[in-house]
Write a protein that holds these residues in place. Structure first.
Motif, PDB file in Angstrom:
ATOM      1  N   MET A   1       2.440  27.134 -37.810  1.00 20.68           N
ATOM      2  CA  MET A   1       3.559  26.600 -37.013  1.00 20.68           C
ATOM      3  C   MET A   1       3.035  26.015 -35.701  1.00 20.68           C
ATOM      4  O   MET A   1       2.087  26.534 -35.146  1.00 20.68           O
ATOM      5  N   TYR A   2       3.656  24.956 -35.271  1.00 17.01           N
ATOM      6  CA  TYR A   2       3.332  24.399 -33.956  1.00 17.01           C
ATOM      7  C   TYR A   2       4.639  24.119 -33.210  1.00 17.01           C
ATOM      8  O   TYR A   2       5.715  24.141 -33.813  1.00 17.01           O
ATOM      9  N   CYS A   3       4.538  23.856 -31.926  1.00 15.06           N
ATOM     10  CA  CYS A   3       5.747  23.661 -31.127  1.00 15.06           C
ATOM     11  C   CYS A   3       5.929  22.202 -30.744  1.00 15.06           C
ATOM     12  O   CYS A   3       4.950  21.494 -30.482  1.00 15.06           O
ATOM     13  N   VAL A   4       7.172  21.745 -30.749  1.00 17.36           N
ATOM     14  CA  VAL A   4       7.490  20.420 -30.206  1.00 17.36           C
ATOM     15  C   VAL A   4       8.621  20.601 -29.193  1.00 17.36           C
ATOM     16  O   VAL A   4       9.394  21.552 -29.289  1.00 17.36           O
ATOM     17  N   ARG A   5       8.688  19.679 -28.254  1.00 15.76           N
ATOM     18  CA  ARG A   5       9.723  19.765 -27.219  1.00 15.76           C
ATOM     19  C   ARG A   5      10.876  18.821 -27.591  1.00 15.76           C
ATOM     20  O   ARG A   5      10.643  17.735 -28.146  1.00 15.76           O
ATOM     21  N   VAL A   6      12.072  19.264 -27.312  1.00 11.49           N
ATOM     22  CA  VAL A   6      13.255  18.411 -27.532  1.00 11.49           C
ATOM     23  C   VAL A   6      13.326  17.413 -26.383  1.00 11.49           C
ATOM     24  O   VAL A   6      13.427  17.798 -25.217  1.00 11.49           O
ATOM     25  N   GLU A   7      13.247  16.125 -26.723  1.00 16.39           N
ATOM     26  CA  GLU A   7      13.281  15.102 -25.670  1.00 16.39           C
ATOM     27  C   GLU A   7      14.718  14.683 -25.359  1.00 16.39           C
ATOM     28  O   GLU A   7      15.083  14.447 -24.218  1.00 16.39           O
ATOM     29  N   LYS A   8      15.530  14.615 -26.436  1.00 11.19           N
ATOM     30  CA  LYS A   8      16.886  14.065 -26.267  1.00 11.19           C
ATOM     31  C   LYS A   8      17.790  14.675 -27.322  1.00 11.19           C
ATOM     32  O   LYS A   8      17.353  14.962 -28.440  1.00 11.19           O
ATOM     33  N   VAL A   9      19.053  14.870 -26.968  1.00  3.46           N
ATOM     34  CA  VAL A   9      20.048  15.336 -27.948  1.00  3.46           C
ATOM     35  C   VAL A   9      21.177  14.313 -27.956  1.00  3.46           C
ATOM     36  O   VAL A   9      21.803  14.060 -26.925  1.00  3.46           O
ATOM     37  N   VAL A  10      21.396  13.692 -29.115  1.00  3.32           N
ATOM     38  CA  VAL A  10      22.474  12.690 -29.219  1.00  3.32           C
ATOM     39  C   VAL A  10      23.626  13.341 -29.971  1.00  3.32           C
ATOM     40  O   VAL A  10      23.521  13.633 -31.164  1.00  3.32           O
ATOM     41  N   LYS A  11      24.716  13.595 -29.277  1.00  6.60           N
ATOM     42  CA  LYS A  11      25.897  14.220 -29.908  1.00  6.60           C
ATOM     43  C   LYS A  11      26.714  13.144 -30.611  1.00  6.60           C
ATOM     44  O   LYS A  11      27.140  12.177 -29.982  1.00  6.60           O
ATOM     45  N   HIS A  12      26.918  13.302 -31.915  1.00 10.70           N
ATOM     46  CA  HIS A  12      27.727  12.331 -32.665  1.00 10.70           C
ATOM     47  C   HIS A  12      29.180  12.796 -32.740  1.00 10.70           C
ATOM     48  O   HIS A  12      30.090  12.000 -32.897  1.00 10.70           O
ATOM     49  N   SER A  13      29.365  14.113 -32.726  1.00 12.09           N
ATOM     50  CA  SER A  13      30.710  14.700 -32.744  1.00 12.09           C
ATOM     51  C   SER A  13      30.535  16.129 -32.240  1.00 12.09           C
ATOM     52  O   SER A  13      29.417  16.539 -31.899  1.00 12.09           O
ATOM     53  N   LYS A  14      31.613  16.906 -32.236  1.00 11.69           N
ATOM     54  CA  LYS A  14      31.523  18.301 -31.763  1.00 11.69           C
ATOM     55  C   LYS A  14      30.486  19.084 -32.583  1.00 11.69           C
ATOM     56  O   LYS A  14      29.766  19.925 -32.060  1.00 11.69           O
ATOM     57  N   ASP A  15      30.381  18.779 -33.865  1.00 10.03           N
ATOM     58  CA  ASP A  15      29.564  19.598 -34.759  1.00 10.03           C
ATOM     59  C   ASP A  15      28.289  18.929 -35.264  1.00 10.03           C
ATOM     60  O   ASP A  15      27.540  19.547 -36.012  1.00 10.03           O
ATOM     61  N   VAL A  16      28.051  17.682 -34.924  1.00  8.82           N
ATOM     62  CA  VAL A  16      26.871  16.986 -35.450  1.00  8.82           C
ATOM     63  C   VAL A  16      26.080  16.360 -34.306  1.00  8.82           C
ATOM     64  O   VAL A  16      26.651  15.712 -33.435  1.00  8.82           O
ATOM     65  N   ALA A  17      24.757  16.592 -34.325  1.00  9.38           N
ATOM     66  CA  ALA A  17      23.895  16.007 -33.280  1.00  9.38           C
ATOM     67  C   ALA A  17      22.550  15.623 -33.873  1.00  9.38           C
ATOM     68  O   ALA A  17      22.098  16.216 -34.854  1.00  9.38           O
ATOM     69  N   SER A  49      14.394  10.701 -38.962  1.00  4.79           N
ATOM     70  CA  SER A  49      13.466   9.659 -38.513  1.00  4.79           C
ATOM     71  C   SER A  49      12.145  10.396 -38.350  1.00  4.79           C
ATOM     72  O   SER A  49      12.112  11.630 -38.438  1.00  4.79           O
ATOM     73  N   PRO A  50      11.028   9.684 -38.064  1.00  8.83           N
ATOM     74  CA  PRO A  50       9.766  10.420 -37.910  1.00  8.83           C
ATOM     75  C   PRO A  50       9.763  11.387 -36.738  1.00  8.83           C
ATOM     76  O   PRO A  50       8.853  12.192 -36.606  1.00  8.83           O
ATOM     77  N   ARG A  51      10.780  11.319 -35.870  1.00  9.63           N
ATOM     78  CA  ARG A  51      10.779  12.241 -34.727  1.00  9.63           C
ATOM     79  C   ARG A  51      12.140  12.866 -34.458  1.00  9.63           C
ATOM     80  O   ARG A  51      12.443  13.242 -33.324  1.00  9.63           O
ATOM     81  N   SER A  52      12.961  13.007 -35.514  1.00  6.79           N
ATOM     82  CA  SER A  52      14.264  13.637 -35.276  1.00  6.79           C
ATOM     83  C   SER A  52      14.801  14.347 -36.507  1.00  6.79           C
ATOM     84  O   SER A  52      14.393  14.072 -37.639  1.00  6.79           O
ATOM     85  N   VAL A  53      15.739  15.263 -36.240  1.00  5.55           N
ATOM     86  CA  VAL A  53      16.570  15.844 -37.290  1.00  5.55           C
ATOM     87  C   VAL A  53      18.028  15.602 -36.884  1.00  5.55           C
ATOM     88  O   VAL A  53      18.340  15.512 -35.693  1.00  5.55           O
ATOM     89  N   THR A  54      18.891  15.471 -37.892  1.00  7.87           N
ATOM     90  CA  THR A  54      20.320  15.291 -37.614  1.00  7.87           C
ATOM     91  C   THR A  54      21.037  16.465 -38.264  1.00  7.87           C
ATOM     92  O   THR A  54      20.914  16.672 -39.473  1.00  7.87           O
ATOM     93  N   VAL A  55      21.728  17.239 -37.452  1.00  5.88           N
ATOM     94  CA  VAL A  55      22.173  18.564 -37.871  1.00  5.88           C
ATOM     95  C   VAL A  55      23.679  18.715 -37.760  1.00  5.88           C
ATOM     96  O   VAL A  55      24.291  18.298 -36.772  1.00  5.88           O
ATOM     97  N   ALA A  64      23.562  26.642 -32.671  1.00  9.55           N
ATOM     98  CA  ALA A  64      22.692  26.713 -31.495  1.00  9.55           C
ATOM     99  C   ALA A  64      21.850  25.442 -31.368  1.00  9.55           C
ATOM    100  O   ALA A  64      21.584  24.958 -30.262  1.00  9.55           O
ATOM    101  N   LEU A  65      21.472  24.888 -32.496  1.00 13.05           N
ATOM    102  CA  LEU A  65      20.644  23.673 -32.475  1.00 13.05           C
ATOM    103  C   LEU A  65      21.446  22.451 -32.017  1.00 13.05           C
ATOM    104  O   LEU A  65      20.967  21.644 -31.215  1.00 13.05           O
ATOM    105  N   VAL A  66      22.674  22.339 -32.515  1.00 13.10           N
ATOM    106  CA  VAL A  66      23.534  21.211 -32.102  1.00 13.10           C
ATOM    107  C   VAL A  66      23.790  21.280 -30.589  1.00 13.10           C
ATOM    108  O   VAL A  66      23.896  20.253 -29.925  1.00 13.10           O
ATOM    109  N   ASP A  67      23.820  22.511 -30.043  1.00 10.40           N
ATOM    110  CA  ASP A  67      24.118  22.677 -28.615  1.00 10.40           C
ATOM    111  C   ASP A  67      22.856  22.824 -27.755  1.00 10.40           C
ATOM    112  O   ASP A  67      22.940  23.153 -26.574  1.00 10.40           O
ATOM    113  N   ILE A  68      21.664  22.576 -28.339  1.00  8.74           N
ATOM    114  CA  ILE A  68      20.403  22.765 -27.606  1.00  8.74           C
ATOM    115  C   ILE A  68      20.282  21.759 -26.449  1.00  8.74           C
ATOM    116  O   ILE A  68      20.897  20.665 -26.505  1.00  8.74           O
ATOM    117  N   SER A  69      19.512  22.130 -25.432  1.00  6.96           N
ATOM    118  CA  SER A  69      19.332  21.228 -24.279  1.00  6.96           C
ATOM    119  C   SER A  69      17.978  20.544 -24.338  1.00  6.96           C
ATOM    120  O   SER A  69      16.995  21.150 -24.794  1.00  6.96           O
TER     121      SER A  69
END
Ligand SMILES: Cc1cc2nc3c(=O)[nH]c(=O)nc-3n(C[C@H](O)[C@H](O)[C@H](O)COP(=O)(O)OP(=O)(O)OC[C@H]3O[C@@H](n4cnc5c(N)ncnc54)[C@H](O)[C@@H]3O)c2cc1C
Ligand code: FES
Length: 233
Positions: A1-17, A49-55, A64-69
């Protein structure tokens, strides 16, 4: 396992980011990561995308992930799993709900390769349709008729001539994939289709057996993308 930092959170709706990481994960569309949000369960998520997940928030970890900072660190295993195989000519993408996530990555990849891509995207209602701005050519279906075709995405596909698509890629809830399988089988197009499947996963590396399909294949190592003809539904 390795760590990555969250650069940006794009909220699409209350439950999807969309959670954007601060670096590229070398990968192909259709591959997934085991993501560890510290203090929560490790969960599988397709790359959007090569650098994102959509949850979509469906339980404690995804909420917790959708609401991450931005700035938070998450643990990653992978990318892993078998990706979609490339297309030539015209390709159709069929998405149900949050099944749009891996297909967003595939969409961008195929467009960059010069493939003509069309998307059928179904959801329960207009509020659950996300990321349309990323799609070049699409038709939407909603169960309640609040946007686009009134009905599910397979009913929408059934109104079309699908024979010009050299490849048909799909991801969504299993009942949707089973209905699409039946339609493509009737049209003798099953051998052009690839489906990305989801199963409850624990290890993600083929050991625990929690993701085994009825035909004995494991979603984490033999999938998550399968040639539809191999599913024998
Ligand atoms: C290969 C793969 C790729 C995935 N990609 C994405 C993605 O890109 N975006 C996304 O939002 N989700 C994706 N998922 C689903 C995601 O892993 C689950 O939503 C997540 O594990 C739920 O964790 P939780 O702790 O929030 O909810 P939990 O409390 O564990 O579960 C909440 C509810 O969701 C159901 N559930 C949990 N896991 C799954 C699953 N794997 N399939 C179907 N239902 C499940 C549970 O039965 C329960 O009803 C993917 C799953 C797999 C196997
Ligand atoms: S998640 Fe353990 S075998 Fe697939």
């Amino acid at each position: 396992m390795y760590c990555v930092r969250v650069e940006k959170v794009v909220k699409h709706s209350k439950d999807v980011a969309t959670i954007v990481f601060d670096g590229i994960l070398p990968s192909y569309p259709g591959q997934f990561v085991m993501l560890n949000l510290f203090g929560y369960e490790e969960i599988p998520l397709s790359l959007s995308s090569p650098r994102s997940v959509t949850v979509k928030a469906v339980g404690e970890t995804t909420r917790a992930l959708v609401d991450i900072s931005p700035g938070a660190l998450v643990g990653i295993k992978g990318p892993m799993g078998n990706p979609f195989t490339p297309a030539e000519g015209k390709a159709l993408l069929v998405a149900g709900g949050i099944g749009i996530a891996p297909l967003l990555y595939l969409h961008d990849y195929l467009i960059a390769e010069g493939v003509e891509v069309h998307v059928f995207y179904g959801a329960r209602n207009a509020d659950e349709i996300v990321c349309l701005e990323r799609l070049k050519s699409y038709e939407v279906a909603t169960d309640d008729g609040s946007a686009g075709f009134h009905g599910n995405v397979v009913e929408l596909a059934a109104t079309k001539d699908l024979s010009s698509y050299r490849k048909i890629y799909a991801c969504g809830p299993e009942p949707m994939l089973k209905a699409l399988y039946k339609l493509l089988n009737e049209r003798e197009l099953l051998n052009r289709a690839e489906f990305s499947l989801e199963r409850y996963m624990k290890c993600g590396i083929g050991v625990c057996g929690s993701c085994v399909l009825e035909n004995g294949l494991r979603v984490c190592v033999e999938g998550p993308v399968f040639s539809a003809a191999k599913l024998e539904w």
